[in-house]
Design a protein around this motif. Structure first.
Motif, PDB file in Angstrom:
ATOM      1  N   GLU A  12     -23.219  -6.984  22.750  1.00 16.79           N
ATOM      2  CA  GLU A  12     -24.011  -7.404  21.593  1.00 16.79           C
ATOM      3  C   GLU A  12     -25.330  -8.026  22.038  1.00 16.79           C
ATOM      4  O   GLU A  12     -25.373  -8.842  22.956  1.00 16.79           O
ATOM      5  CB  GLU A  12     -23.237  -8.394  20.728  1.00 16.79           C
ATOM      6  CG  GLU A  12     -23.973  -8.767  19.450  1.00 16.79           C
ATOM      7  CD  GLU A  12     -23.139  -9.593  18.490  1.00 16.79           C
ATOM      8  OE1 GLU A  12     -23.619  -9.838  17.363  1.00 16.79           O
ATOM      9  OE2 GLU A  12     -22.017  -9.995  18.859  1.00 16.79           O
ATOM     10  N   ASN A  13     -26.405  -7.630  21.370  1.00 17.12           N
ATOM     11  CA  ASN A  13     -27.727  -8.175  21.671  1.00 17.12           C
ATOM     12  C   ASN A  13     -27.997  -9.411  20.830  1.00 17.12           C
ATOM     13  O   ASN A  13     -27.371  -9.639  19.791  1.00 17.12           O
ATOM     14  CB  ASN A  13     -28.809  -7.117  21.432  1.00 17.12           C
ATOM     15  CG  ASN A  13     -28.839  -6.640  19.991  1.00 17.12           C
ATOM     16  OD1 ASN A  13     -27.801  -6.269  19.440  1.00 17.12           O
ATOM     17  ND2 ASN A  13     -30.010  -6.644  19.367  1.00 17.12           N
ATOM     18  N   SER A  14     -28.976 -10.206  21.276  1.00 16.79           N
ATOM     19  CA  SER A  14     -29.276 -11.470  20.598  1.00 16.79           C
ATOM     20  C   SER A  14     -30.465 -11.387  19.653  1.00 16.79           C
ATOM     21  O   SER A  14     -30.733 -12.344  18.919  1.00 16.79           O
ATOM     22  CB  SER A  14     -29.545 -12.559  21.644  1.00 16.79           C
ATOM     23  OG  SER A  14     -30.639 -12.206  22.471  1.00 16.79           O
ATOM     24  N   ASN A  15     -31.190 -10.269  19.668  1.00 18.60           N
ATOM     25  CA  ASN A  15     -32.357 -10.159  18.785  1.00 18.60           C
ATOM     26  C   ASN A  15     -32.043  -9.408  17.495  1.00 18.60           C
ATOM     27  O   ASN A  15     -32.930  -8.866  16.842  1.00 18.60           O
ATOM     28  CB  ASN A  15     -33.539  -9.512  19.518  1.00 18.60           C
ATOM     29  CG  ASN A  15     -33.222  -8.133  20.048  1.00 18.60           C
ATOM     30  OD1 ASN A  15     -32.073  -7.836  20.364  1.00 18.60           O
ATOM     31  ND2 ASN A  15     -34.226  -7.278  20.161  1.00 18.60           N
ATOM     32  N   PHE A  16     -30.741  -9.336  17.161  1.00 14.31           N
ATOM     33  CA  PHE A  16     -30.262  -8.799  15.889  1.00 14.31           C
ATOM     34  C   PHE A  16     -30.785  -7.371  15.704  1.00 14.31           C
ATOM     35  O   PHE A  16     -30.643  -6.554  16.597  1.00 14.31           O
ATOM     36  CB  PHE A  16     -30.658  -9.743  14.747  1.00 14.31           C
ATOM     37  CG  PHE A  16     -29.932  -9.492  13.454  1.00 14.31           C
ATOM     38  CD1 PHE A  16     -28.547  -9.317  13.434  1.00 14.31           C
ATOM     39  CD2 PHE A  16     -30.620  -9.415  12.252  1.00 14.31           C
ATOM     40  CE1 PHE A  16     -27.878  -9.071  12.240  1.00 14.31           C
ATOM     41  CE2 PHE A  16     -29.959  -9.186  11.054  1.00 14.31           C
ATOM     42  CZ  PHE A  16     -28.587  -9.016  11.055  1.00 14.31           C
ATOM     43  N   ILE A  17     -31.350  -7.058  14.525  1.00 15.10           N
ATOM     44  CA  ILE A  17     -31.798  -5.683  14.271  1.00 15.10           C
ATOM     45  C   ILE A  17     -33.267  -5.467  14.623  1.00 15.10           C
ATOM     46  O   ILE A  17     -33.819  -4.404  14.360  1.00 15.10           O
ATOM     47  CB  ILE A  17     -31.566  -5.288  12.798  1.00 15.10           C
ATOM     48  CG1 ILE A  17     -32.372  -6.192  11.858  1.00 15.10           C
ATOM     49  CG2 ILE A  17     -30.085  -5.311  12.453  1.00 15.10           C
ATOM     50  CD1 ILE A  17     -32.327  -5.756  10.395  1.00 15.10           C
ATOM     51  N   ASN A  18     -33.881  -6.473  15.233  1.00 16.14           N
ATOM     52  CA  ASN A  18     -35.309  -6.368  15.525  1.00 16.14           C
ATOM     53  C   ASN A  18     -35.558  -5.417  16.696  1.00 16.14           C
ATOM     54  O   ASN A  18     -34.774  -5.362  17.647  1.00 16.14           O
ATOM     55  CB  ASN A  18     -35.881  -7.744  15.850  1.00 16.14           C
ATOM     56  CG  ASN A  18     -35.827  -8.673  14.659  1.00 16.14           C
ATOM     57  OD1 ASN A  18     -36.241  -8.305  13.567  1.00 16.14           O
ATOM     58  ND2 ASN A  18     -35.289  -9.872  14.853  1.00 16.14           N
ATOM     59  N   PRO A  19     -36.654  -4.680  16.657  1.00 15.76           N
ATOM     60  CA  PRO A  19     -36.955  -3.764  17.756  1.00 15.76           C
ATOM     61  C   PRO A  19     -37.444  -4.500  18.996  1.00 15.76           C
ATOM     62  O   PRO A  19     -37.911  -5.637  18.920  1.00 15.76           O
ATOM     63  CB  PRO A  19     -38.069  -2.894  17.178  1.00 15.76           C
ATOM     64  CG  PRO A  19     -38.769  -3.790  16.207  1.00 15.76           C
ATOM     65  CD  PRO A  19     -37.674  -4.634  15.591  1.00 15.76           C
ATOM     66  N   THR A  20     -37.330  -3.844  20.122  1.00 12.16           N
ATOM     67  CA  THR A  20     -37.924  -4.327  21.363  1.00 12.16           C
ATOM     68  C   THR A  20     -39.264  -3.610  21.538  1.00 12.16           C
ATOM     69  O   THR A  20     -39.327  -2.390  21.485  1.00 12.16           O
ATOM     70  CB  THR A  20     -37.007  -4.036  22.554  1.00 12.16           C
ATOM     71  OG1 THR A  20     -35.783  -4.769  22.386  1.00 12.16           O
ATOM     72  CG2 THR A  20     -37.654  -4.439  23.866  1.00 12.16           C
ATOM     73  N   LYS A  21     -40.316  -4.384  21.730  1.00 11.08           N
ATOM     74  CA  LYS A  21     -41.651  -3.807  21.918  1.00 11.08           C
ATOM     75  C   LYS A  21     -42.140  -4.143  23.325  1.00 11.08           C
ATOM     76  O   LYS A  21     -43.025  -4.972  23.511  1.00 11.08           O
ATOM     77  CB  LYS A  21     -42.619  -4.332  20.855  1.00 11.08           C
ATOM     78  CG  LYS A  21     -42.248  -3.928  19.433  1.00 11.08           C
ATOM     79  CD  LYS A  21     -43.312  -4.340  18.437  1.00 11.08           C
ATOM     80  CE  LYS A  21     -42.970  -3.897  17.025  1.00 11.08           C
ATOM     81  NZ  LYS A  21     -44.043  -4.235  16.053  1.00 11.08           N
ATOM     82  N   GLN A  22     -41.507  -3.480  24.294  1.00  6.91           N
ATOM     83  CA  GLN A  22     -41.847  -3.727  25.692  1.00  6.91           C
ATOM     84  C   GLN A  22     -42.343  -2.451  26.378  1.00  6.91           C
ATOM     85  O   GLN A  22     -42.186  -2.284  27.581  1.00  6.91           O
ATOM     86  CB  GLN A  22     -40.631  -4.273  26.445  1.00  6.91           C
ATOM     87  CG  GLN A  22     -40.212  -5.658  26.022  1.00  6.91           C
ATOM     88  CD  GLN A  22     -39.160  -6.247  26.949  1.00  6.91           C
ATOM     89  OE1 GLN A  22     -38.720  -5.622  27.910  1.00  6.91           O
ATOM     90  NE2 GLN A  22     -38.752  -7.471  26.672  1.00  6.91           N
ATOM     91  N   PHE A  23     -42.927  -1.561  25.598  1.00  8.26           N
ATOM     92  CA  PHE A  23     -43.383  -0.303  26.166  1.00  8.26           C
ATOM     93  C   PHE A  23     -44.469  -0.524  27.222  1.00  8.26           C
ATOM     94  O   PHE A  23     -44.473   0.096  28.287  1.00  8.26           O
ATOM     95  CB  PHE A  23     -43.897   0.603  25.041  1.00  8.26           C
ATOM     96  CG  PHE A  23     -44.436   1.920  25.502  1.00  8.26           C
ATOM     97  CD1 PHE A  23     -43.718   2.717  26.380  1.00  8.26           C
ATOM     98  CD2 PHE A  23     -45.667   2.371  25.055  1.00  8.26           C
ATOM     99  CE1 PHE A  23     -44.213   3.938  26.797  1.00  8.26           C
ATOM    100  CE2 PHE A  23     -46.166   3.600  25.463  1.00  8.26           C
ATOM    101  CZ  PHE A  23     -45.437   4.376  26.345  1.00  8.26           C
ATOM    102  N   LEU A  24     -45.412  -1.424  26.935  1.00  4.19           N
ATOM    103  CA  LEU A  24     -46.529  -1.642  27.838  1.00  4.19           C
ATOM    104  C   LEU A  24     -46.149  -2.547  29.002  1.00  4.19           C
ATOM    105  O   LEU A  24     -46.633  -2.345  30.124  1.00  4.19           O
ATOM    106  CB  LEU A  24     -47.721  -2.224  27.071  1.00  4.19           C
ATOM    107  CG  LEU A  24     -48.261  -1.359  25.928  1.00  4.19           C
ATOM    108  CD1 LEU A  24     -49.456  -2.046  25.263  1.00  4.19           C
ATOM    109  CD2 LEU A  24     -48.672   0.016  26.438  1.00  4.19           C
TER     110      LEU A  24
END
Length: 298
Positions: free
Chosen positions: A43-55
């Protein structure tokens, strides 16, 4: 770069959808049997929020924020080569952002519950476009659109051991500015049997994607089509002995059937330089898109 008025209008509409279209994968599916939320998925801790780590990706780009803290309490599902393995979104969700999906695997050196995913990864599934655009590329043209599940068949010669399996949806509505959204989690599995395949190409995370990859920086709104046949520089491994080192393996001949001797499902990859899996389509025919990619199509 030229943007059409229709494209800008579509982009503005997509930007207002916001959190309503956010999601995360919480259930593992094995041979059609759906498991409980977070039973086999960290289970992740940022709930349903996306990860924006492309850059600027970090170690959290492997399995998502906070997941290693839950690794020890997450069970390990035993699977057999040839099994159908899938992922279902939490809370009856469906994908409502346009973009591709991928699934990657990484073999743990021991107990997967103690593995941070800092080893090698290889791609076992990828979906892009499933219908021809009508004048302009539409959200509904993406294979993943409105889908609750992502599924693949574990290659029959997958080496035994414990693995992380990383499912990912890439939302492209902000991709042109590098604001690409990633939704992903990792399951913990143990592969049985005596498979002796050699997965590849191998990649690291961080390092999965190049921040200048045009396939992940493409302005999709107002485009006539999506002109790319993969995301990332690595092909899908469907079985067999990957022969590459740091580069790509020789392309199989059109008449060969390397790998596990199986068939490729409709819309799956069936050839191209660096590809080492089956080349016979279970449905449709194998059509060459370019040097790197052939796909089973109707």
């Amino acid at each position: 770069m030229h943007f059409s008025i229709a494209g800008i209008a579509l982009w503005a509409l997509a930007a207002t959808q916001g959190v309503e279209a956010h999601y995360r994968y919480s259930k593992l599916i094995v041979n059609g049997k759906v498991t409980n939320d977070w039973e086999y998925i960290r289970e992740n801790s940022n709930f349903i929020n996306p990860t924006k780590q492309f850059l600027t990706p970090s170690d959290d780009f492997r399995c998502n924020s906070g997941t290693f803290a839950n690794a020890g309490r997450t069970k390990v599902h035993q699977v057999n080569p040839g099994d159908s393995i899938g992922f279902r979104l939490w809370n009856n969700g469906k994908i409502l952002h346009p973009g591709p999906t991928t699934i990657h695997m990484s073999r743990a050196p021991g107990d997967v519950r103690q593995y941070r995913g800092d080893g090698d990864w290889f791609k076992v599934q990828e979906t892009l476009i499933c219908r021809a655009p009508n004048r302009y590329l539409a959200d509904t043209d993406w294979c993943s659109w409105d889908q609750p599940d992502q599924t693949f068949t574990l290659p029959r010669d997958t080496p035994p051991g414990q693995y992380l399996v990383r499912v990912e949806h890439i939302a492209m509505h902000g991709a042109q500015s590098g604001d690409t959204e990633f939704y992903f989690t990792c399951a913990q599995i143990e592969v049985t049997g005596n498979g002796n395949g050699r997965p590849g190409p191998l990649v690291k995370i961080p390092g999965l994607y190049n921040s200048n990859d045009p396939a992940l920086r493409f302005f999709i709104y107002g485009a006539a089509s999506y002109p790319y046949t993969r995301v990332g520089q690595h092909a899908v491994w469907s079985g067999g002995q990957y022969g590459g080192g740091g580069g790509t393996a020789p392309a199989p001949s059109p008449t060969s059937n390397p790998g596990n001797g199986g068939t490729v499902p409709l819309w799956g990859q069936c050839g191209g330089e660096g590809y080492t899996g089956p080349t016979r389509c279970a449905a449709g025919t194998c059509k060459v898109s370019n040097q790197w990619y052939s796909q089973c199509v109707n």
